[in-house]
Design an enzyme around this catalytic site. Sequence first.
Site, PDB file in Angstrom:
ATOM      1  N   ASN A  18       0.796  -1.233   0.000  1.00 28.70           N
ATOM      2  CA  ASN A  18       0.000   0.000   0.000  1.00 28.70           C
ATOM      3  C   ASN A  18       0.827   1.281   0.000  1.00 28.70           C
ATOM      4  OD1 ASN A  18      -2.667   1.246   0.412  1.00 28.70           O
ATOM      5  ND2 ASN A  18      -1.882   1.823   2.432  1.00 28.70           N
ATOM      6  N   LYS A  52       8.088  -9.639  -4.682  1.00 30.64           N
ATOM      7  CA  LYS A  52       9.184 -10.616  -4.803  1.00 30.64           C
ATOM      8  C   LYS A  52       9.321 -11.449  -3.516  1.00 30.64           C
ATOM      9  CE  LYS A  52      14.216 -10.566  -5.160  1.00 30.64           C
ATOM     10  NZ  LYS A  52      14.893 -11.236  -6.236  1.00 30.64           N
ATOM     11  N   SER A  71      -3.297   0.417  -6.286  1.00 29.79           N
ATOM     12  CA  SER A  71      -3.057   1.313  -7.431  1.00 29.79           C
ATOM     13  C   SER A  71      -3.802   2.605  -7.132  1.00 29.79           C
ATOM     14  CB  SER A  71      -3.512   0.654  -8.735  1.00 29.79           C
ATOM     15  OG  SER A  71      -3.289   1.513  -9.817  1.00 29.79           O
ATOM     16  N   TYR A  85       3.482   9.659 -11.166  1.00 26.41           N
ATOM     17  CA  TYR A  85       2.504   8.922 -10.347  1.00 26.41           C
ATOM     18  C   TYR A  85       1.580   8.088 -11.239  1.00 26.41           C
ATOM     19  CZ  TYR A  85      -0.897   8.213  -6.535  1.00 26.41           C
ATOM     20  OH  TYR A  85      -1.724   7.677  -5.586  1.00 26.41           O
ATOM     21  N   LYS A  89       1.356   4.079 -11.099  1.00 27.71           N
ATOM     22  CA  LYS A  89       0.106   3.394 -10.731  1.00 27.71           C
ATOM     23  C   LYS A  89      -0.423   2.522 -11.869  1.00 27.71           C
ATOM     24  CE  LYS A  89      -0.236   4.634  -6.433  1.00 27.71           C
ATOM     25  NZ  LYS A  89      -0.164   3.632  -5.361  1.00 27.71           N
ATOM     26  N   THR A 120      -7.265  11.159   3.297  1.00 25.29           N
ATOM     27  CA  THR A 120      -6.035  10.803   4.032  1.00 25.29           C
ATOM     28  C   THR A 120      -5.080  11.991   3.930  1.00 25.29           C
ATOM     29  OG1 THR A 120      -4.857   9.977   2.100  1.00 25.29           O
ATOM     30  CG2 THR A 120      -6.262   8.390   3.260  1.00 25.29           C
TER      31      THR A 120
END
Length: 215
Positions: A18, A52, A71, A85, A89, A120
Amino acid sequence: MVDFAVDTYGKLDVAINNAAITPDDKPLSEIDMNYYDKLMSVDLRGVVLCLKYELKYFEENNIAGSIVNTSSVSGIRPQPANPAYVAAKHGVIGLTKNAAMDYSPKGIRINSVAPGAIDTPMLRGALDQFGFEPDEYAKQLSMLHRFADADEVAQANAWLASDLSSYVTGTVLNVDGGYTSCKTNIEYTKTSRPKEVNYLFWVYFLFIKCFMITF
Ligand SMILES: NC(=O)c1ccc[n+]([C@@H]2O[C@H](COP(=O)([O-])OP(=O)(O)OC[C@H]3O[C@@H](n4cnc5c(N)ncnc54)[C@H](O)[C@@H]3O)[C@@H](O)[C@H]2O)c1
Ligand SMILES: CC(=O)[C@H](C)O
């Protein structure tokens, strides 16, 4: 991070990737390459590294886990002056689909959530930076005319992480108040009726009224 989760909780079977840093604010001809590198290293490379090590752990421990990558609506459509950005994304969605294909034979599911305008510090920071008035901006970015609470995105993550979504992989779940279903920004669509249409509407309305009064 994986070691920490396993040491703390005993094992890892779900992961939400996130973390990201704030969108950039210049078009490509003015792009600051230091910021580009920094953003890519968190918003895209960070997701690659998480995947990974999470996938390695799942494989080594024979776990049919579930991973959700965050995303954004910026991974689906462009935003003004946001090249790094938007690219990062879009990249997260590409990675999600590729990983879903490679790891589905092992029962591992990988999906993405694409949030819209979520209340946020990242969103509040962007509003301040561009001088947007929050209530007006909310109307433009959501059919519901409000920002989402982070909890409303968390619910989508929880569903994708859980067995309730056991047949869902390689998909993108938009949690955006309908933003990506609109062709243009929402407030614009509502107010963009040409003046001539308004004029004809009132002529027609008055005509009907006169007709009703007369007869
Ligand atoms: N808020 C929105 O409107 C919105 C919209 C679409 C997508 N998103 C995405 O949702 C996710 C969460 O964003 P948010 O709005 O909560 O942002 P936020 O800035 O409020 O929180 C981002 C979090 O990422 C962490 N982080 C940043 N760099 C890190 C690093 N190098 N290593 C570890 N952690 C790091 C920060 O500490 C912070 O906790 C991001 O992927 C963001 O791109 C947010
Ligand atoms: C912060 C973000 O992702 C924008 C809203 O697309």
